[in-house]
Design a protein around this motif. Structure first.
Motif, PDB file in Angstrom:
ATOM      1  N   GLN A   1       0.803  -1.214   0.000  1.00  0.00           N
ATOM      2  CA  GLN A   1       0.000   0.000   0.000  1.00  0.00           C
ATOM      3  C   GLN A   1       0.842   1.273   0.000  1.00  0.00           C
ATOM      4  O   GLN A   1       0.465   2.267  -0.630  1.00  0.00           O
ATOM      5  N   LEU A   2       1.982   1.256   0.679  1.00  0.00           N
ATOM      6  CA  LEU A   2       2.800   2.464   0.775  1.00  0.00           C
ATOM      7  C   LEU A   2       3.845   2.571  -0.326  1.00  0.00           C
ATOM      8  O   LEU A   2       4.278   3.682  -0.657  1.00  0.00           O
ATOM      9  N   ALA A   3       4.274   1.457  -0.883  1.00  0.00           N
ATOM     10  CA  ALA A   3       5.275   1.467  -1.952  1.00  0.00           C
ATOM     11  C   ALA A   3       4.840   0.504  -3.058  1.00  0.00           C
ATOM     12  O   ALA A   3       5.479  -0.526  -3.300  1.00  0.00           O
ATOM     13  N   PRO A   4       3.724   0.806  -3.733  1.00  0.00           N
ATOM     14  CA  PRO A   4       3.151  -0.148  -4.709  1.00  0.00           C
ATOM     15  C   PRO A   4       4.036  -0.381  -5.922  1.00  0.00           C
ATOM     16  O   PRO A   4       3.796  -1.333  -6.681  1.00  0.00           O
ATOM     17  N   GLU A   5       5.049   0.465  -6.122  1.00  0.00           N
ATOM     18  CA  GLU A   5       5.930   0.273  -7.272  1.00  0.00           C
ATOM     19  C   GLU A   5       6.812  -0.966  -7.125  1.00  0.00           C
ATOM     20  O   GLU A   5       7.342  -1.494  -8.103  1.00  0.00           O
ATOM     21  N   SER A   6       6.997  -1.450  -5.896  1.00  0.00           N
ATOM     22  CA  SER A   6       7.856  -2.609  -5.639  1.00  0.00           C
ATOM     23  C   SER A   6       7.025  -3.886  -5.741  1.00  0.00           C
ATOM     24  O   SER A   6       6.061  -4.069  -5.005  1.00  0.00           O
ATOM     25  N   ARG A   7       7.416  -4.767  -6.644  1.00  0.00           N
ATOM     26  CA  ARG A   7       6.649  -5.990  -6.897  1.00  0.00           C
ATOM     27  C   ARG A   7       7.441  -7.240  -6.507  1.00  0.00           C
ATOM     28  O   ARG A   7       8.680  -7.242  -6.557  1.00  0.00           O
ATOM     29  N   VAL A   8       6.713  -8.275  -6.150  1.00  0.00           N
ATOM     30  CA  VAL A   8       7.320  -9.566  -5.841  1.00  0.00           C
ATOM     31  C   VAL A   8       7.410 -10.376  -7.128  1.00  0.00           C
ATOM     32  O   VAL A   8       6.405 -10.573  -7.811  1.00  0.00           O
ATOM     33  N   VAL A   9       8.607 -10.836  -7.463  1.00  0.00           N
ATOM     34  CA  VAL A   9       8.813 -11.627  -8.673  1.00  0.00           C
ATOM     35  C   VAL A   9       9.597 -12.884  -8.331  1.00  0.00           C
ATOM     36  O   VAL A   9      10.319 -12.940  -7.326  1.00  0.00           O
ATOM     37  N   SER A  10       9.469 -13.891  -9.167  1.00  0.00           N
ATOM     38  CA  SER A  10      10.228 -15.119  -8.972  1.00  0.00           C
ATOM     39  C   SER A  10      11.688 -14.907  -9.367  1.00  0.00           C
ATOM     40  O   SER A  10      11.992 -14.198 -10.334  1.00  0.00           O
ATOM     41  N   SER A  11      12.587 -15.535  -8.608  1.00  0.00           N
ATOM     42  CA  SER A  11      14.010 -15.485  -8.939  1.00  0.00           C
ATOM     43  C   SER A  11      14.413 -16.618  -9.881  1.00  0.00           C
ATOM     44  O   SER A  11      15.588 -16.737 -10.236  1.00  0.00           O
ATOM     45  N   GLY A  12      13.448 -17.463 -10.237  1.00  0.00           N
ATOM     46  CA  GLY A  12      13.730 -18.518 -11.198  1.00  0.00           C
ATOM     47  C   GLY A  12      14.316 -19.781 -10.607  1.00  0.00           C
ATOM     48  O   GLY A  12      14.864 -20.611 -11.344  1.00  0.00           O
ATOM     49  N   CYS A  13      14.211 -19.937  -9.280  1.00  0.00           N
ATOM     50  CA  CYS A  13      14.741 -21.150  -8.673  1.00  0.00           C
ATOM     51  C   CYS A  13      13.973 -21.467  -7.397  1.00  0.00           C
ATOM     52  O   CYS A  13      13.184 -20.655  -6.906  1.00  0.00           O
TER      53      CYS A  13
END
Length: 396
Positions: free
Chosen positions: A160-172
Motif C-alpha cells: 500500500q505504501l510502496a506499490p511500485e515494488s513488486r514480488v517476482v520469482s528469482s527462477g529457482c
C-alpha cells in the motif's frame, strides 16, 4: 510512554520488538499466523548480522547457540575444486544457528512491555500527515507513534505504501533440512561438514551445527544443515517424492551430499520458492503524525539467499532503528532510517544479483565462463558477502 506496533513476528519483528521494549517502549506485536513457530532449519549469520545482534543486546544468547562456520571451499559435481578452502579471519567468520534456538533467544528477549497478538492479518495501513500511523485487520485498528512493517516479502503494508515494488520469482527453488547427528552415522566424525558444490543450475551447501556427539553450540539440535538450490519452479509433489528427485538430481555429487539426502526425513524437508522485490521500494520510511511507518527485513529488501544476507540485513535494520530511536527525535528518526538503510540494502541486493547470475549459469559456454570466473576472481566474487559484513558497523 512511546508506543509502537510491529507487524510480523518473524526474526526481524521479534528482534526490533524486543529492542524497543528494552528501551522503554510499549509494543504491540501482530502476527498473522495462529502460532509463532519457526522453521525446523537453520540460518547462517555473517559477522554483520552477529554485530547487529550484539548491538541489540542479544550477544550472550547468540554465543550459547552459534557454531562457527569455517570456509569449506567450492567444488564441481565431479569433486574438483573451483575454490580451495582458505583461512578466514575470526572477525569475518560466519556462524550457523538453528532457527528454533534463534527463535527461543528472540522470544526470551521480548520482556513484559510486548503484547503479542496472533491471528491478526493486517489489511490496511495509514501513514498520513497530521494523523497517527496505524494498521487494521478489518475489525480493529491499531494506532501508535511508530508502525514497523516486518511482515515479510508479501507485506501488505509495503504494497500500500510502496506499490511500485513488486514480488517476482528469482527462477529457482530451495530445499532445506537439518539432519541430526544420530541419523547421519556415516559422516566423518572428526571433521566439520561444510562448503558448497556448484553444478549446471544446481547448488548444494552444508554446514555443521555443533560437533558430532554433542549438542549444537549449547543446543540439543546439533547435526548437519543443508540447502539445495535448483533452477525452476517449486515442485508440487509430496516431500517423499521431492526427496527422491533431489537424490536423483544430486546423484554422483561428492560426499557427503548423498549421505545427507539419504538421512533426511521427508517430514523435516522445507521447500521454498525463491522470490525477490523488483524494484526495491522507493522509501523505507514514511513520516506520519508523531512518527511514521518503516519497512524492515524482507518487507523492505527481499532477495535471493545466495549471499546469505537476508536475516543479517533484518538484524541490521532492527539495530539501526533502535539506535536512531534512542538518539533522535521520532519523526527525524524515520527519515534517518530511510537515509541509512536504502543505500545499504541496494548495495547488498546488487551483489546478490551478480552472484545469482554466476550460480545459476547453465549451458556449456556459460559453465566454462562461470568456472573460469570462480577460479580466477574467487576472492572478489565469493567474498562479497564477507566484504559487506566487514564494512557494516552498528550506528554509534
Amino acid at each position: 510512554m512511546r508506543t509502537a506496533v510491529v507487524v510480523g513476528a518473524g526474526i526481524g519483528g521479534l528482534a526490533v520488538a524486543g529492542a524497543l521494549a528494552r528501551s522503554g517502549w510499549q509494543v504491540t506485536l501482530l502476527e498473522r499466523a495462529d502460532r509463532v513457530r519457526p522453521e525446523p532449519t537453520a540460518v547462517v549469520l555473517w559477522p554483520n548480522g552477529v554485530r547487529a545482534l550484539r548491538a541489540l543486546g542479544l550477544g550472550a544468547g547468540l554465543d550459547a547457540i552459534a557454531t562457527p562456520l569455517p570456509d569449506g571451499g567450492v567444488r564441481r559435481p565431479d569433486g574438483h575444486w573451483l575454490v580451495q578452502p582458505r583461512p578466514v579471519p575470526a572477525d569475518r567468520t560466519p556462524v550457523v544457528v538453528h532457527r528454533e534456538d534463534l527463535h527461543d533467544t528472540l522470544i526470551a528477549g521480548l520482556g513484559e512491555r510486548v503484547e503479542l497478538r496472533t491471528g491478526v492479518a493486517v489489511r490496511t495501513a495509514r501513514a498520513e500527515a497530521g494523523e497517527r500511523p496505524s494498521v487494521g485487520d478489518g475489525r480493529q485498528r491499531f494506532e501508535a507513534d511508530l508502525v514497523i512493517a516486518a511482515d515479510g516479502i508479501d507485506s501488505e503494508i509495503r504494497r500500500q505504501l510502496a506499490p511500485e515494488s513488486r514480488v517476482v520469482s528469482s527462477g529457482c527453488a530451495a530445499w532445506r533440512a537439518v539432519v541430526p547427528w544420530y541419523k547421519a552415522p556415516r559422516l566423518a566424525p572428526d571433521q566439520p561438514v561444510g562448503g558448497e558444490t556448484l553444478g549446471a543450475g544446481y547448488r548444494f551447501v552444508a554446514a555443521s551445527l555443533g560437533e558430532r556427539g554433542s549438542s549444537g553450540g549449547g543446543s540439543s539440535r546439533g547435526g548437519v544443515y543443508w540447502v539445495a538450490t535448483a533452477a525452476g519452479a517449486p515442485r508440487p509433489e509430496s516431500p517423499e517424492t521431492q526427496l527422491a528427485l533431489l537424490r536423483r538430481w544430486y546423484a554422483g555429487w561428492p560426499d557427503p551430499i548423498g549421505e545427507l539426502l539419504d538421512a533426511t526425513d521427508p517430514a523435516d524437508l522445507v521447500q521454498q520458492e525463491i522470490r525477490e522485490l523488483r524494484p526495491l521500494p522507493r522509501a523505507y520510511g514514511f513520516p506520519a503524525g508523531p512518527g511514521g511507518v518503516v519497512l524492515l527485513g524482507d518487507a523492505a529488501h527481499a532477495m535471493p539467499p545466495h549471499l546469505g544476507q537476508g536475516a543479517c540485513l533484518a538484524f541490521e535494520d532492527a539495530a539501526t532503528l533502535a539506535s536512531l530511536l534512542r538518539e533522535t527525535r521520532l519523526p527525524d528518526a524515520v527519515t534517518a532510517y530511510d537515509r541509512l538503510r536504502r543505500p545499504r540494502a541496494a548495495t547488498v541486493v546488487r551483489q546478490t544479483r551478480r552472484m545469482s547470475a554466476v550460480l545459476q549459469a547453465r549451458g556449456r559456454l556459460a559453465l566454462r565462463a562461470r568456472d573460469a570466473a570462480l577460479g580466477t576472481l574467487s576472492p572478489r566474487l565469493l567474498s562479497s558477502a564477507a566484504t559487506s559484513a566487514a564494512r557494516w558497523r552498528p550506528p554509534s
